[in-house]
Motif scaffolding. Structure first.
Motif, PDB file in Angstrom:
ATOM      1  N   ALA A  68    -112.916  -4.200 -10.852  1.00 57.35           N
ATOM      2  CA  ALA A  68    -111.862  -2.933 -11.527  1.00 57.35           C
ATOM      3  C   ALA A  68    -112.459  -4.167 -13.088  1.00 57.35           C
ATOM      4  N   VAL A  69    -112.386  -5.286 -13.254  1.00 52.20           N
ATOM      5  CA  VAL A  69    -112.771  -5.372 -14.580  1.00 52.20           C
ATOM      6  C   VAL A  69    -114.327  -5.662 -15.472  1.00 52.20           C
ATOM      7  N   ARG A  70    -114.945  -5.679 -14.319  1.00 48.51           N
ATOM      8  CA  ARG A  70    -116.640  -5.412 -14.478  1.00 48.51           C
ATOM      9  C   ARG A  70    -116.575  -3.540 -14.731  1.00 48.51           C
ATOM     10  N   GLU A  71    -115.905  -2.849 -14.222  1.00 43.99           N
ATOM     11  CA  GLU A  71    -116.265  -1.659 -14.604  1.00 43.99           C
ATOM     12  C   GLU A  71    -115.446  -1.757 -15.994  1.00 43.99           C
ATOM     13  N   GLU A  72    -113.854  -1.732 -16.649  1.00 43.05           N
ATOM     14  CA  GLU A  72    -113.797  -2.232 -17.830  1.00 43.05           C
ATOM     15  C   GLU A  72    -114.424  -2.223 -18.227  1.00 43.05           C
ATOM     16  N   VAL A  73    -115.124  -3.494 -18.186  1.00 42.05           N
ATOM     17  CA  VAL A  73    -116.072  -3.934 -19.425  1.00 42.05           C
ATOM     18  C   VAL A  73    -116.895  -2.984 -19.783  1.00 42.05           C
ATOM     19  N   GLU A  74    -117.440  -2.630 -18.125  1.00 51.06           N
ATOM     20  CA  GLU A  74    -118.787  -1.953 -19.265  1.00 51.06           C
ATOM     21  C   GLU A  74    -118.776  -0.147 -20.134  1.00 51.06           C
ATOM     22  N   LEU A  76    -115.917  -0.235 -22.166  1.00 49.22           N
ATOM     23  CA  LEU A  76    -115.460  -0.973 -23.096  1.00 49.22           C
ATOM     24  C   LEU A  76    -116.670  -1.131 -23.869  1.00 49.22           C
ATOM     25  N   LYS A  77    -117.857  -1.252 -23.298  1.00 50.51           N
ATOM     26  CA  LYS A  77    -119.355  -1.791 -24.210  1.00 50.51           C
ATOM     27  C   LYS A  77    -119.915  -0.227 -24.555  1.00 50.51           C
ATOM     28  N   GLU A  78    -119.909   0.898 -23.853  1.00 47.53           N
ATOM     29  CA  GLU A  78    -119.952   1.883 -24.286  1.00 47.53           C
ATOM     30  C   GLU A  78    -118.920   2.242 -25.553  1.00 47.53           C
ATOM     31  N   GLN A  79    -118.211   2.200 -25.319  1.00 49.65           N
ATOM     32  CA  GLN A  79    -117.284   2.914 -26.543  1.00 49.65           C
ATOM     33  C   GLN A  79    -117.602   2.053 -27.750  1.00 49.65           C
ATOM     34  N   ILE A  80    -118.022   0.293 -27.897  1.00 53.89           N
ATOM     35  CA  ILE A  80    -118.246  -0.175 -28.891  1.00 53.89           C
ATOM     36  C   ILE A  80    -119.407   0.392 -29.596  1.00 53.89           C
ATOM     37  N   LYS A  81    -120.561   0.577 -27.914  1.00 56.51           N
ATOM     38  CA  LYS A  81    -121.843   1.225 -28.910  1.00 56.51           C
ATOM     39  C   LYS A  81    -121.984   2.442 -29.334  1.00 56.51           C
ATOM     40  N   GLU A  82    -121.279   3.390 -28.595  1.00 57.77           N
ATOM     41  CA  GLU A  82    -120.501   4.918 -29.712  1.00 57.77           C
ATOM     42  C   GLU A  82    -120.025   4.526 -31.156  1.00 57.77           C
ATOM     43  N   LEU A  83    -118.871   3.585 -31.452  1.00 60.83           N
ATOM     44  CA  LEU A  83    -118.686   3.680 -31.947  1.00 60.83           C
ATOM     45  C   LEU A  83    -119.288   2.569 -33.517  1.00 60.83           C
TER      46      LEU A  83
END
Length: 145
Positions: A68-74, A76-83
């Motif tokens: 679950a943590v790995r999924e959430e990290v992925e 969040l990484k995508e959101q950071i990239k988009e931002l």
């Protein structure tokens, strides 16, 4: 309280821990009824079996949490990239607008920023670039009444 549990505080705690462990294992493993039985005798085999099952259950919980943590990290990484991409785009737009703005518009914008006014109003209705004329109807509109 289970009548098979002992009255000594330490034995009572061990008995409660065993009962909790069985309940916990049953809920983690998704079984409706516990098929694990506890032998309240002093044999070490039942304690070792329970300890092994507890360890297996904890490993299962740990693996689910890590997944679950790995999924959430992925995510969040995508959101950071988009931002970051959006931030770069807005910075480029900002630089373009600064180069296209007249000195009067920049001065007005700076004045609004310093006074705490909203610069969005100026962006929606830019000031006229030529000399302004006051129409007679605009002069009389505020004095009626």
């Amino acid at each position: 309280m289970n009548s098979q549990c002992y009255t000594v505080a330490m034995d009572l705690g061990v008995c409660q821990l065993r009962n909790f462990s069985i309940s916990f294992l049953s809920s983690v493993l998704g079984k409706e009824s516990a098929t694990v039985t506890v032998d309240n005798s002093s044999s070490g085999a039942s304690v070792v079996a329970i300890d092994n099952k507890i360890e297996q259950a904890m490993d299962l919980v740990k693996s689910h949490l890590m997944y679950a943590v790995r999924e959430e990290v992925e995510v969040l990484k995508e959101q950071i990239k988009e931002l970051m991409e959006r931030n770069t785009q807005l910075e480029q737009e900002n630089n373009l607008l600064k180069t296209l703005a007249s000195p009067e518009q920049m001065a007005q914008f700076q004045a609004q920023v310093q006074t705490g006014g909203s610069p969005t109003g100026a962006a929606q209705a830019p000031p006229p670039t030529g000399p302004t004329q006051v129409l007679p109807s605009a002069q009389n509109s505020g004095t009626s009444g």
